[in-house]
Design a protein around this motif. Structure first.
Motif, PDB file in Angstrom:
ATOM      1  N   PHE A   1       0.809  -1.112   0.169  1.00 25.65           N
ATOM      2  CA  PHE A   1       0.056   0.081   0.111  1.00 25.65           C
ATOM      3  C   PHE A   1       0.828   1.336   0.032  1.00 25.65           C
ATOM      4  O   PHE A   1       0.573   2.287  -0.551  1.00 25.65           O
ATOM      5  CB  PHE A   1      -1.062  -0.084   1.080  1.00 25.65           C
ATOM      6  CG  PHE A   1      -2.012  -1.007   1.116  1.00 25.65           C
ATOM      7  CD1 PHE A   1      -2.478  -1.482  -0.228  1.00 25.65           C
ATOM      8  CD2 PHE A   1      -2.697  -1.623   2.011  1.00 25.65           C
ATOM      9  CE1 PHE A   1      -3.726  -2.413  -0.506  1.00 25.65           C
ATOM     10  CE2 PHE A   1      -3.649  -2.726   2.069  1.00 25.65           C
ATOM     11  CZ  PHE A   1      -4.069  -2.944   0.677  1.00 25.65           C
ATOM     12  N   LYS A   2       1.937   1.030   0.611  1.00 26.14           N
ATOM     13  CA  LYS A   2       2.814   2.339   0.851  1.00 26.14           C
ATOM     14  C   LYS A   2       3.457   2.726  -0.725  1.00 26.14           C
ATOM     15  O   LYS A   2       3.560   3.703  -0.964  1.00 26.14           O
ATOM     16  CB  LYS A   2       3.993   2.111   1.535  1.00 26.14           C
ATOM     17  CG  LYS A   2       3.576   2.374   3.083  1.00 26.14           C
ATOM     18  CD  LYS A   2       4.983   2.278   4.123  1.00 26.14           C
ATOM     19  CE  LYS A   2       4.358   2.569   5.430  1.00 26.14           C
ATOM     20  NZ  LYS A   2       5.240   2.360   6.404  1.00 26.14           N
ATOM     21  N   GLN A   3       3.942   1.562  -1.312  1.00 29.72           N
ATOM     22  CA  GLN A   3       4.201   1.530  -2.745  1.00 29.72           C
ATOM     23  C   GLN A   3       3.296   2.091  -3.789  1.00 29.72           C
ATOM     24  O   GLN A   3       3.567   3.105  -4.646  1.00 29.72           O
ATOM     25  CB  GLN A   3       4.700   0.241  -3.198  1.00 29.72           C
ATOM     26  CG  GLN A   3       5.713   0.293  -4.428  1.00 29.72           C
ATOM     27  CD  GLN A   3       6.955   1.088  -4.188  1.00 29.72           C
ATOM     28  OE1 GLN A   3       7.402   0.967  -3.067  1.00 29.72           O
ATOM     29  NE2 GLN A   3       7.526   1.513  -5.325  1.00 29.72           N
ATOM     30  N   LEU A   4       2.046   1.788  -3.524  1.00 27.08           N
ATOM     31  CA  LEU A   4       1.076   2.536  -4.545  1.00 27.08           C
ATOM     32  C   LEU A   4       0.700   3.580  -4.249  1.00 27.08           C
ATOM     33  O   LEU A   4       0.292   4.648  -5.040  1.00 27.08           O
ATOM     34  CB  LEU A   4      -0.600   1.584  -4.060  1.00 27.08           C
ATOM     35  CG  LEU A   4      -0.421   0.091  -4.512  1.00 27.08           C
ATOM     36  CD1 LEU A   4      -1.768  -0.578  -4.285  1.00 27.08           C
ATOM     37  CD2 LEU A   4      -0.203   0.183  -6.144  1.00 27.08           C
ATOM     38  N   GLN A   5       0.898   4.161  -2.619  1.00 27.43           N
ATOM     39  CA  GLN A   5       0.653   5.486  -2.403  1.00 27.43           C
ATOM     40  C   GLN A   5       1.795   6.346  -2.869  1.00 27.43           C
ATOM     41  O   GLN A   5       1.761   7.552  -3.345  1.00 27.43           O
ATOM     42  CB  GLN A   5       0.764   5.779  -0.814  1.00 27.43           C
ATOM     43  CG  GLN A   5      -0.501   5.283  -0.182  1.00 27.43           C
ATOM     44  CD  GLN A   5      -0.428   5.392   1.328  1.00 27.43           C
ATOM     45  OE1 GLN A   5       0.606   5.482   1.881  1.00 27.43           O
ATOM     46  NE2 GLN A   5      -1.680   5.357   1.866  1.00 27.43           N
ATOM     47  N   LYS A   6       2.935   6.013  -3.045  1.00 33.86           N
ATOM     48  CA  LYS A   6       4.290   6.591  -3.776  1.00 33.86           C
ATOM     49  C   LYS A   6       4.070   6.895  -5.360  1.00 33.86           C
ATOM     50  O   LYS A   6       4.074   7.913  -5.600  1.00 33.86           O
ATOM     51  CB  LYS A   6       5.276   5.857  -3.249  1.00 33.86           C
ATOM     52  CG  LYS A   6       6.394   6.312  -3.948  1.00 33.86           C
ATOM     53  CD  LYS A   6       7.900   5.234  -3.829  1.00 33.86           C
ATOM     54  CE  LYS A   6       9.054   5.850  -4.838  1.00 33.86           C
ATOM     55  NZ  LYS A   6      10.113   4.835  -4.658  1.00 33.86           N
ATOM     56  N   VAL A   7       3.563   5.574  -5.691  1.00 31.91           N
ATOM     57  CA  VAL A   7       3.338   5.785  -7.390  1.00 31.91           C
ATOM     58  C   VAL A   7       2.011   6.997  -7.502  1.00 31.91           C
ATOM     59  O   VAL A   7       2.178   7.868  -8.485  1.00 31.91           O
ATOM     60  CB  VAL A   7       3.022   4.534  -7.773  1.00 31.91           C
ATOM     61  CG1 VAL A   7       2.249   4.699  -9.342  1.00 31.91           C
ATOM     62  CG2 VAL A   7       3.988   3.345  -7.638  1.00 31.91           C
ATOM     63  N   ALA A   8       1.126   6.776  -6.618  1.00 31.79           N
ATOM     64  CA  ALA A   8      -0.062   7.737  -6.807  1.00 31.79           C
ATOM     65  C   ALA A   8       0.379   9.345  -6.689  1.00 31.79           C
ATOM     66  O   ALA A   8       0.014  10.062  -7.244  1.00 31.79           O
ATOM     67  CB  ALA A   8      -1.044   7.483  -5.807  1.00 31.79           C
ATOM     68  N   ARG A   9       1.474   9.673  -5.589  1.00 30.93           N
ATOM     69  CA  ARG A   9       2.283  10.981  -5.537  1.00 30.93           C
ATOM     70  C   ARG A   9       2.728  11.230  -6.672  1.00 30.93           C
ATOM     71  O   ARG A   9       2.773  12.462  -7.119  1.00 30.93           O
ATOM     72  CB  ARG A   9       2.613  10.953  -4.154  1.00 30.93           C
ATOM     73  CG  ARG A   9       2.245  11.002  -2.990  1.00 30.93           C
ATOM     74  CD  ARG A   9       3.109  11.286  -1.911  1.00 30.93           C
ATOM     75  NE  ARG A   9       4.053  10.252  -1.477  1.00 30.93           N
ATOM     76  CZ  ARG A   9       3.585   9.117  -0.860  1.00 30.93           C
ATOM     77  NH1 ARG A   9       2.526   8.968  -0.465  1.00 30.93           N
ATOM     78  NH2 ARG A   9       4.591   8.189  -0.563  1.00 30.93           N
ATOM     79  N   ILE A  10       3.670  10.244  -7.288  1.00 32.86           N
ATOM     80  CA  ILE A  10       4.530  10.792  -8.381  1.00 32.86           C
ATOM     81  C   ILE A  10       3.476  11.116  -9.538  1.00 32.86           C
ATOM     82  O   ILE A  10       3.814  11.926 -10.307  1.00 32.86           O
ATOM     83  CB  ILE A  10       5.154   9.622  -8.949  1.00 32.86           C
ATOM     84  CG1 ILE A  10       6.386   9.559  -7.604  1.00 32.86           C
ATOM     85  CG2 ILE A  10       6.014   9.540 -10.210  1.00 32.86           C
ATOM     86  CD1 ILE A  10       7.313   7.941  -7.752  1.00 32.86           C
ATOM     87  N   HIS A  11       2.555  10.233  -9.739  1.00 33.40           N
ATOM     88  CA  HIS A  11       1.683  10.577 -10.737  1.00 33.40           C
ATOM     89  C   HIS A  11       0.829  12.201 -10.522  1.00 33.40           C
ATOM     90  O   HIS A  11       0.604  12.724 -11.468  1.00 33.40           O
ATOM     91  CB  HIS A  11       0.326   9.482 -10.977  1.00 33.40           C
ATOM     92  CG  HIS A  11       0.961   8.002 -11.641  1.00 33.40           C
ATOM     93  ND1 HIS A  11       1.783   8.322 -12.831  1.00 33.40           N
ATOM     94  CD2 HIS A  11       0.782   7.049 -11.337  1.00 33.40           C
ATOM     95  CE1 HIS A  11       2.182   7.211 -12.892  1.00 33.40           C
ATOM     96  NE2 HIS A  11       1.593   6.561 -11.998  1.00 33.40           N
ATOM     97  N   THR A  12       0.473  12.311  -9.229  1.00 34.96           N
ATOM     98  CA  THR A  12      -0.140  13.762  -8.821  1.00 34.96           C
ATOM     99  C   THR A  12       0.761  14.740  -9.338  1.00 34.96           C
ATOM    100  O   THR A  12       0.394  15.544  -9.871  1.00 34.96           O
ATOM    101  CB  THR A  12      -0.495  13.712  -7.458  1.00 34.96           C
ATOM    102  OG1 THR A  12      -1.501  12.537  -7.137  1.00 34.96           O
ATOM    103  CG2 THR A  12      -1.133  14.754  -6.934  1.00 34.96           C
ATOM    104  N   ILE A  13       2.129  14.279  -8.747  1.00 36.10           N
ATOM    105  CA  ILE A  13       2.944  15.597  -8.955  1.00 36.10           C
ATOM    106  C   ILE A  13       3.244  15.628 -10.609  1.00 36.10           C
ATOM    107  O   ILE A  13       3.124  16.961 -11.053  1.00 36.10           O
ATOM    108  CB  ILE A  13       4.353  15.310  -8.553  1.00 36.10           C
ATOM    109  CG1 ILE A  13       4.177  15.411  -6.994  1.00 36.10           C
ATOM    110  CG2 ILE A  13       5.311  16.072  -9.090  1.00 36.10           C
ATOM    111  CD1 ILE A  13       5.498  14.833  -6.102  1.00 36.10           C
ATOM    112  N   GLU A  14       3.197  14.718 -11.365  1.00 33.22           N
ATOM    113  CA  GLU A  14       3.351  14.819 -12.634  1.00 33.22           C
ATOM    114  C   GLU A  14       2.182  15.235 -13.541  1.00 33.22           C
ATOM    115  O   GLU A  14       2.477  16.365 -14.133  1.00 33.22           O
ATOM    116  CB  GLU A  14       3.689  13.402 -13.426  1.00 33.22           C
ATOM    117  CG  GLU A  14       4.835  12.799 -13.062  1.00 33.22           C
ATOM    118  CD  GLU A  14       5.337  11.423 -13.782  1.00 33.22           C
ATOM    119  OE1 GLU A  14       4.197  10.820 -14.134  1.00 33.22           O
ATOM    120  OE2 GLU A  14       6.136  10.874 -13.720  1.00 33.22           O
ATOM    121  N   ALA A  15       1.081  15.187 -12.879  1.00 28.04           N
ATOM    122  CA  ALA A  15      -0.415  15.487 -13.546  1.00 28.04           C
ATOM    123  C   ALA A  15      -0.197  17.144 -13.281  1.00 28.04           C
ATOM    124  O   ALA A  15      -0.818  17.920 -14.180  1.00 28.04           O
ATOM    125  CB  ALA A  15      -1.401  15.050 -12.787  1.00 28.04           C
TER     126      ALA A  15
END
Length: 183
Positions: free
Chosen positions: A80-94
């Protein structure tokens, strides 16, 4: 199901018992992590982190609780932490893409976006190696100060000091617009 003797042996620091646990559960944890994260590379990392955590916390194992349940709980939490990290990266990119999309045309947008990413990477590369690692673990991976300190073998005060220095440096280098996006 794990034998209570195996859990007790691991708690007492028996490496052979831990290796038996590792051999018995590696594939199960790996496929469990793949189901959650949908990535072989990330699942490998999660599996390794799970067993490292078990070994590092072996002294605190509660013999009355299920070690098998603990293994899956740790793997789930890492997933779940890894999924959150990926989501944060996508949010920053977006967010960066959204900010840049207000420019004249799509070609210019793409060039500017790439330049922003290069600037961010260039600023990060200017940080001393350990400070950069601390910054990435805290900002990108959302690890706690305590976890960073333990994983890097440094005090919490050192971690906080280095994080503060890194954050100031990155903010100064990137300027106020990008710092709002990142922080």
């Amino acid at each position: 199901m794990l034998r209570p003797q195996l859990t007790e042996a691991i708690k007492n620091g028996n490496k052979e018992a831990f290796e038996e646990l590792y051999r018995s559960y590696f594939q199960r944890v790996y496929f469990f992590a793949i189901k959650i994260c949908k990535s072989k590379e990330i699942a490998e990392e999660i599996t390794q982190d799970t067993f490292i955590t078990i070994w590092n916390k072996r002294n605190t194992l509660d013999l009355s609780l299920s070690l098998e349940g603990l293994i899956y709980k740790i793997a789930r939490d890492f997933s779940f932490k890894q999924l959150q990290k990926v989501a944060r990266i996508h949010t920053i990119e977006a967010t960066l893409k959204s900010s840049i999309s207000d420019l004249d045309n799509s070609t210019q947008d793409e060039i500017t976006f790439r330049e922003c990413l290069k600037n961010i990477e260039a600023v990060m590369d200017k940080l001393p190696e350990k400070r950069k690692e601390i910054f990435q673990r805290r900002i990108m991976e959302q690890q706690s100060i305590k976890m960073i300190s333990e994983k890097m073998g440094i005090s919490e005060n050192t971690t906080k000091t280095q994080l503060l220095k890194a954050t100031r440096f990155v903010r100064e280098q990137l300027g106020s617009i990008l710092s709002i996006t990142l922080f």
